[in-house]
Design a protein around this motif. Structure first.
Motif, PDB file in Angstrom:
ATOM      1  N   LYS A  64     -66.291  -4.190  24.739  1.00 37.36           N
ATOM      2  CA  LYS A  64     -66.959  -5.492  24.662  1.00 37.36           C
ATOM      3  C   LYS A  64     -68.439  -5.332  24.317  1.00 37.36           C
ATOM      4  O   LYS A  64     -68.999  -6.117  23.541  1.00 37.36           O
ATOM      5  CB  LYS A  64     -66.787  -6.242  25.982  1.00 37.36           C
ATOM      6  CG  LYS A  64     -65.360  -6.721  26.236  1.00 37.36           C
ATOM      7  CD  LYS A  64     -65.229  -7.416  27.569  1.00 37.36           C
ATOM      8  CE  LYS A  64     -63.823  -8.003  27.739  1.00 37.36           C
ATOM      9  NZ  LYS A  64     -62.770  -6.970  27.655  1.00 37.36           N
ATOM     10  N   SER A  65     -69.081  -4.315  24.883  1.00 33.22           N
ATOM     11  CA  SER A  65     -70.491  -4.061  24.589  1.00 33.22           C
ATOM     12  C   SER A  65     -70.683  -3.681  23.125  1.00 33.22           C
ATOM     13  O   SER A  65     -71.655  -4.098  22.484  1.00 33.22           O
ATOM     14  CB  SER A  65     -71.024  -2.935  25.485  1.00 33.22           C
ATOM     15  OG  SER A  65     -70.998  -3.312  26.836  1.00 33.22           O
ATOM     16  N   ARG A  67     -68.740  -4.510  20.563  1.00 35.20           N
ATOM     17  CA  ARG A  67     -68.555  -5.697  19.722  1.00 35.20           C
ATOM     18  C   ARG A  67     -69.801  -6.595  19.765  1.00 35.20           C
ATOM     19  O   ARG A  67     -70.232  -7.124  18.734  1.00 35.20           O
ATOM     20  CB  ARG A  67     -67.325  -6.485  20.191  1.00 35.20           C
ATOM     21  CG  ARG A  67     -66.002  -5.837  19.811  1.00 35.20           C
ATOM     22  CD  ARG A  67     -64.879  -6.873  19.818  1.00 35.20           C
ATOM     23  NE  ARG A  67     -63.632  -6.274  19.380  1.00 35.20           N
ATOM     24  CZ  ARG A  67     -62.617  -5.945  20.171  1.00 35.20           C
ATOM     25  NH1 ARG A  67     -62.711  -6.181  21.472  1.00 35.20           N
ATOM     26  NH2 ARG A  67     -61.521  -5.408  19.698  1.00 35.20           N
ATOM     27  N   LEU A  68     -70.342  -6.779  20.955  1.00 33.88           N
ATOM     28  CA  LEU A  68     -71.534  -7.618  21.086  1.00 33.88           C
ATOM     29  C   LEU A  68     -72.710  -6.997  20.331  1.00 33.88           C
ATOM     30  O   LEU A  68     -73.459  -7.702  19.644  1.00 33.88           O
ATOM     31  CB  LEU A  68     -71.890  -7.794  22.561  1.00 33.88           C
ATOM     32  CG  LEU A  68     -73.132  -8.642  22.871  1.00 33.88           C
ATOM     33  CD1 LEU A  68     -72.989 -10.039  22.278  1.00 33.88           C
ATOM     34  CD2 LEU A  68     -73.356  -8.729  24.375  1.00 33.88           C
ATOM     35  N   SER A  69     -72.867  -5.695  20.420  1.00 30.78           N
ATOM     36  CA  SER A  69     -73.952  -5.006  19.716  1.00 30.78           C
ATOM     37  C   SER A  69     -73.762  -5.106  18.208  1.00 30.78           C
ATOM     38  O   SER A  69     -74.736  -5.306  17.469  1.00 30.78           O
ATOM     39  CB  SER A  69     -73.997  -3.531  20.140  1.00 30.78           C
ATOM     40  OG  SER A  69     -74.244  -3.409  21.521  1.00 30.78           O
ATOM     41  N   PHE A  71     -72.240  -7.491  16.589  1.00 28.81           N
ATOM     42  CA  PHE A  71     -72.574  -8.871  16.210  1.00 28.81           C
ATOM     43  C   PHE A  71     -74.087  -9.079  16.211  1.00 28.81           C
ATOM     44  O   PHE A  71     -74.644  -9.696  15.289  1.00 28.81           O
ATOM     45  CB  PHE A  71     -71.915  -9.852  17.178  1.00 28.81           C
ATOM     46  CG  PHE A  71     -72.297 -11.287  16.948  1.00 28.81           C
ATOM     47  CD1 PHE A  71     -71.647 -12.042  15.977  1.00 28.81           C
ATOM     48  CD2 PHE A  71     -73.317 -11.881  17.682  1.00 28.81           C
ATOM     49  CE1 PHE A  71     -72.013 -13.365  15.738  1.00 28.81           C
ATOM     50  CE2 PHE A  71     -73.685 -13.200  17.458  1.00 28.81           C
ATOM     51  CZ  PHE A  71     -73.032 -13.940  16.486  1.00 28.81           C
ATOM     52  N   ALA A  72     -74.757  -8.560  17.240  1.00 27.25           N
ATOM     53  CA  ALA A  72     -76.210  -8.719  17.340  1.00 27.25           C
ATOM     54  C   ALA A  72     -76.921  -8.044  16.172  1.00 27.25           C
ATOM     55  O   ALA A  72     -77.952  -8.524  15.691  1.00 27.25           O
ATOM     56  CB  ALA A  72     -76.718  -8.154  18.661  1.00 27.25           C
ATOM     57  N   LEU A  82     -80.325  -4.387  23.205  1.00 31.47           N
ATOM     58  CA  LEU A  82     -79.172  -4.066  24.049  1.00 31.47           C
ATOM     59  C   LEU A  82     -79.109  -2.566  24.361  1.00 31.47           C
ATOM     60  O   LEU A  82     -78.045  -2.019  24.589  1.00 31.47           O
ATOM     61  CB  LEU A  82     -77.879  -4.508  23.339  1.00 31.47           C
ATOM     62  CG  LEU A  82     -77.840  -5.982  22.917  1.00 31.47           C
ATOM     63  CD1 LEU A  82     -76.559  -6.291  22.155  1.00 31.47           C
ATOM     64  CD2 LEU A  82     -77.961  -6.893  24.138  1.00 31.47           C
TER      65      LEU A  82
END
Length: 295
Positions: A64-65, A67-69, A71-72, A82
């Protein structure tokens, strides 16, 4: 914009796209591995080996981290904010490797005691913050908080007993203190990764003068503060690069060296190139830092 600036901008766009796509691809791959593993059971955690639960929880969080990174980075060019994710992934890798060095019975006792110890500290911290009345409204009766606190005292004594046999360092008060990542790193042979990852990611989660200076440019007209670091691109790449590397290394380690866990992966010789991504391609600093990080 000069031709050199244009070339650099183009290279950055290409690397941004490549790393972002790779982040999502590795996250999807790791997700597939998680789905293929059997679900941990309460009985297994309490009476068997709780390590598999910790492993699955770590991989789930890292997916999850990542994927979020990704996207960011792709959408906001802000993955550098992050950096704490990198630090967390490294700590998970260190602890998972260390726990594997312990006999199963010792590992189970340490994991259970740490859980009780941490819960007691959290419960006491919350009741000091919110007060007993508000905690009771949230469903936490004082007798439950007291029970968790007393269980934490027992757990600390249990960990203190283990600390002596496991050669954990004592705290400043001469009593048991959880071993630091720095103390565990030599035991799991991750010294090089520690120097690379931990120092850089620490600056992302702690107050740092040099990190503040990254947002400033000094000229005859004074100091200009920017809305992001002057080295944001390098830091963005660092955050994605190291998360991919750590997740890949964790999966390869489990696949190659943890006998009780069978991952749905192809056989992989450690002497061959990494199956996922070769770390160390992205630096945390660039020449801009050395030209501008001087007051």
């Amino acid at each position: 914009m000069t031709s050199l600036d244009e070339a650099r901008s183009l290279m950055q766009e290409e690397e941004e796209e490549r790393l972002s796509r790779l982040a999502f691809s590795v996250a999807d791959m790791a997700d597939g591995i998680l789905l293929a593993l059997p679900q941990p059971t309460v009985e297994g955690f309490m009476e068997g080996d709780p390590w598999i639960f910790l492993f699955k929880a770590a991989v789930s969080r890292q997916v999850k981290s990542l994927r979020l990174s990704g996207f960011a980075f792709a959408e906001l060019q802000s993955a550098h904010l992050l950096g704490g994710f990198v630090r967390k992934s490294f700590e998970e890798f260190v602890w998972l490797k260390y726990l594997q060095t312990l006999p199963v019975d010792t590992r189970r006792k340490v994991v259970h005691a740490f859980a009780a110890f941490e819960l007691g500290i959290l419960a006491q911290g919350q009741i000091q913050t919110f007060g007993a009345k508000k905690m009771r409204k949230m469903g936490f009766e004082k007798k439950l908080i007291d029970h968790l606190h007393e269980r934490a005292k027992v757990a600390r004594n249990e960990l203190a007993e283990e600390a002596a046999s496991l050669d954990w360092p004592q705290g400043e008060d001469g009593k048991f203190s959880p071993p630091s990542v720095a103390a565990l790193v030599p035991r799991v042979k991750l010294d090089k990764e520690y120097q690379d990852i931990y120092g850089a990611s620490s600056r992302a989660v702690h107050f740092s003068i040099s990190e503040s200076l990254r947002r400033a440019s000094i000229s005859d007209k004074g100091i200009t503060i920017f809305d992001q670091s002057l080295s944001a691109f390098e830091q963005n790449c660092f955050v994605i690069d190291r998360q991919i590397s750590l997740l890949g290394e964790l999966l390869i380690y489990v696949h190659s060296e943890v006998d009780d866990v069978e991952l749905p992966m192809k056989k992989h010789a450690r002497s061959e190139p990494m199956e996922f991504y070769a770390p160390g391609k992205t630096t945390y600093l660039n020449m801009w830092d050395f030209r501008h990080l001087e007051p």
